[in-house]
Design a protein around this motif. Sequence first.
Motif, PDB file in Angstrom:
ATOM      1  N   LYS A 138       0.831  -1.213   0.000  1.00  5.02           N
ATOM      2  CA  LYS A 138       0.000   0.000   0.000  1.00  5.02           C
ATOM      3  C   LYS A 138       0.860   1.256   0.000  1.00  5.02           C
ATOM      4  O   LYS A 138       0.554   2.243  -0.679  1.00  5.02           O
ATOM      5  CB  LYS A 138      -0.925  -0.006   1.225  1.00  5.02           C
ATOM      6  N   TYR A 151       2.240   1.818  -3.405  1.00  4.89           N
ATOM      7  CA  TYR A 151       1.168   2.341  -4.266  1.00  4.89           C
ATOM      8  C   TYR A 151       1.043   3.854  -4.103  1.00  4.89           C
ATOM      9  O   TYR A 151       0.989   4.610  -5.091  1.00  4.89           O
ATOM     10  CB  TYR A 151      -0.156   1.661  -3.910  1.00  4.89           C
ATOM     11  N   GLU A 152       1.033   4.325  -2.851  1.00  3.11           N
ATOM     12  CA  GLU A 152       0.894   5.757  -2.578  1.00  3.11           C
ATOM     13  C   GLU A 152       2.079   6.540  -3.150  1.00  3.11           C
ATOM     14  O   GLU A 152       1.915   7.575  -3.797  1.00  3.11           O
ATOM     15  CB  GLU A 152       0.798   5.989  -1.071  1.00  3.11           C
ATOM     16  N   CYS A 201       1.916   6.709  -7.024  1.00  6.45           N
ATOM     17  CA  CYS A 201       0.917   7.685  -7.478  1.00  6.45           C
ATOM     18  C   CYS A 201       1.453   9.109  -7.348  1.00  6.45           C
ATOM     19  O   CYS A 201       1.247   9.944  -8.231  1.00  6.45           O
ATOM     20  CB  CYS A 201      -0.373   7.534  -6.679  1.00  6.45           C
ATOM     21  N   LEU A 232       4.232  -3.967  -7.326  1.00  3.64           N
ATOM     22  CA  LEU A 232       3.448  -3.580  -8.503  1.00  3.64           C
ATOM     23  C   LEU A 232       2.763  -4.796  -9.130  1.00  3.64           C
ATOM     24  O   LEU A 232       1.635  -4.697  -9.628  1.00  3.64           O
ATOM     25  CB  LEU A 232       4.347  -2.893  -9.536  1.00  3.64           C
ATOM     26  N   LEU A 239      -0.269  -5.453  -7.029  1.00  2.00           N
ATOM     27  CA  LEU A 239      -1.272  -4.421  -7.319  1.00  2.00           C
ATOM     28  C   LEU A 239      -1.922  -4.678  -8.680  1.00  2.00           C
ATOM     29  O   LEU A 239      -3.123  -4.471  -8.865  1.00  2.00           O
ATOM     30  CB  LEU A 239      -0.615  -3.038  -7.292  1.00  2.00           C
ATOM     31  N   GLN A 240      -1.116  -5.157  -9.641  1.00  2.00           N
ATOM     32  CA  GLN A 240      -1.642  -5.497 -10.964  1.00  2.00           C
ATOM     33  C   GLN A 240      -2.588  -6.681 -10.869  1.00  2.00           C
ATOM     34  O   GLN A 240      -3.658  -6.681 -11.478  1.00  2.00           O
ATOM     35  CB  GLN A 240      -0.481  -5.823 -11.899  1.00  2.00           C
ATOM     36  N   TYR A 283      -5.521  -2.862  -9.934  1.00  4.23           N
ATOM     37  CA  TYR A 283      -5.386  -1.417  -9.754  1.00  4.23           C
ATOM     38  C   TYR A 283      -4.607  -0.748 -10.881  1.00  4.23           C
ATOM     39  O   TYR A 283      -4.926   0.353 -11.297  1.00  4.23           O
ATOM     40  CB  TYR A 283      -4.732  -1.115  -8.406  1.00  4.23           C
ATOM     41  N   ARG A 310      -7.109   6.613  -8.866  1.00  2.00           N
ATOM     42  CA  ARG A 310      -6.324   6.493  -7.636  1.00  2.00           C
ATOM     43  C   ARG A 310      -7.254   6.541  -6.429  1.00  2.00           C
ATOM     44  O   ARG A 310      -8.123   7.405  -6.319  1.00  2.00           O
ATOM     45  CB  ARG A 310      -5.307   7.618  -7.529  1.00  2.00           C
ATOM     46  N   THR A 335      -5.056   5.504   0.166  1.00  2.00           N
ATOM     47  CA  THR A 335      -4.256   4.313   0.485  1.00  2.00           C
ATOM     48  C   THR A 335      -5.019   3.331   1.364  1.00  2.00           C
ATOM     49  O   THR A 335      -4.935   2.113   1.181  1.00  2.00           O
ATOM     50  CB  THR A 335      -2.942   4.739   1.174  1.00  2.00           C
ATOM     51  N   ILE A 362      -7.227   0.778  -0.502  1.00  4.68           N
ATOM     52  CA  ILE A 362      -6.624  -0.290  -1.313  1.00  4.68           C
ATOM     53  C   ILE A 362      -6.867  -1.618  -0.599  1.00  4.68           C
ATOM     54  O   ILE A 362      -6.453  -1.814   0.547  1.00  4.68           O
ATOM     55  CB  ILE A 362      -5.112  -0.064  -1.508  1.00  4.68           C
TER      56      ILE A 362
END
Length: 637
Positions: free
Chosen positions: A356, A359-360, A363, A400, A403-404, A408, A507, A510, A513
């Motif tokens: 997470k 991810y933040e 972005c 990643l 997340l993929q 996301y 987006r 966080t 997610i």
Amino acid sequence: MEQTQTIHSVLRKYWGFESFRPMQEQIIRSVMDGHDTLALMPTGGGKSLTYQVPAMAQEGVCIVITPLIALMKDQVDNLQRRGISAVAVHSGLTPRQIDIALDNCVYGDVKFLYIAPERIATEIFRLRVQKMHVSLLAVDEAHCISQWGYDFRPSYLRIAEIRALIPATPILALTASATKVVEADIIDKLVLAEPAVLRSSFARSNLSYSVRNVEDKNEQLMRVVSNVPGSGIVYVRTRDGAEKIAAWLQQQGESADYYHGGLPNAERSLRQEDWSAGRTRIMVATNAFGMGIDKSDVRFVAHYTMCDSLESYYQEAGRAGRDGKRSYAVLLVSPDDEDRVVKRFESEFPPIDEIKSIYEKVCNYVQVAIGDGLQSSFMFNIHDFAAREHIFTGKIQNALKILQQNGYLTLTEEMENPARIMFCVSRDDLYKIRVERNDLDHFLRVVLRMYNGVFTEFRAIDECEIASKCGYTLEHVKELFKRLWQMRIIRYVPSNRSPILFFNEERLPTDDIYIAPETFLRRKEMMHERFSKMLEYASGQERCRSRMLSEYFGDTEAEDCGICDICIARRKTSKSAATKADLQAQILAKLSKQALSVRDLIAEFRCDPQPILDTLKTMHEKGIIQTNNDGLMTPKG
């Protein structure tokens, strides 16, 4: 009969072949008869012809969904060279380029539309596909639709939605590496209607698999290179490893080069071309090398480092011997490889809180605000990001990937990216700025006519098209963009090579997610199982290598190949045993006629004495013969 003549005529006309490979014609007939079809074919089995031939034999366009942009481009180039109209749509194109390509599929004579899976969810594609006459929907790398597969991509789950827009079009799902579990998942997720499931044998009768357990991999690699004539591939895990091993081979006097995703596109193409043409004998490469390779006479593939799964290993090793001639797939294993694989496995699943956090940070790095970014693409330099955030690159890649898998975002492979611009001033302020050079004023007017939204976001632009509209050279256009950049009128990112980060969703904060713990743990278990099977293959000393691979992919009728290292060792042992038994029988026959000393017995055979001495020792130990007080041997009893 007519269908047979048609497809064979197409095969001869466009590809110059007189006959199909095993299973190809059966698959082609199935889709031409309108059946949904799942085809499981080994690497090098000629998958592309199974959708290209029926598409050319029928009216309409064939849509091919594939996640590999490099392969997409390669296939389009190959088809165009044969005089066949083909286009590709992926995240690296400008909206205008995508618009033109899709229009050509609706109103032009395009026969093949290659499209990346993340683009099929876009409104522009969904509206256009309903206007197209689609003869076939081909899903390449179909295992990507299964979340239990080794290369799950959530964007594949949207394919079934496209089916609803073209319900009369048959689907052909293709994969070279699907277990029974993944096979069932493909059928379910693609909503295939009573599909024909056609499975080729995964055995490669000309490919000899072997594992070499060694302390010194370089020495063993040199043995392979020296003993196997012809071209080859050496697979390594890292870019640095590719460069070092290629340099070492060159020092040994070998014609070798390296290939990885960090090389400029032109240089990669040149190196692949040199290797394909035989000017370079050995390519040392990461797994970036392989997709789209059209070289049938690769005589060996050596893996310097172990793959994460048998799926990956089978695909990469299978690039050897596609011409049907004897070839070799060699896996080099050192004592510490298992520990490395275990550490690699542990790093594949960072803690959810760290995922997470990454991810933040990602972005923020690409400047996407909360609520923005839906179906937007951004260049993403993972190495720059890693250095800026002080995070290990491998951890970022794995975060990643997860997340993929959760839908996301999607990180593509590196590609050539178009230039991008965004105005730093408002439209009103732009008109107040006095631009003294007439060519610059004319240039600005053309750009503003061609592109909308350049005052609010970075827009991809086509510098060649701008040059054509302005009547300038490409170099002059780039010079003018740089001039506007220096004047702080625009922000300008020249065309470059990097991966693209595509946001499947807007987006989220966080905390919003969500990575389902049960799915996360299940994927971890499945990956552990794949690692374990790879280690089992590498450490196996009893079962035929080819049979192990075939059975892993569900081939219950697989037989021993007779040419892998295990089969050869077993044959030698059997031959040795047969030789000993035969020698023992001859010795008994001679001693049954008369008692003989060891010296006299050896003289009877007139050959290397050592096998005689070894056999006599065994016969004594088993009580088959005895020696009397005179030193003469006789049968016992």
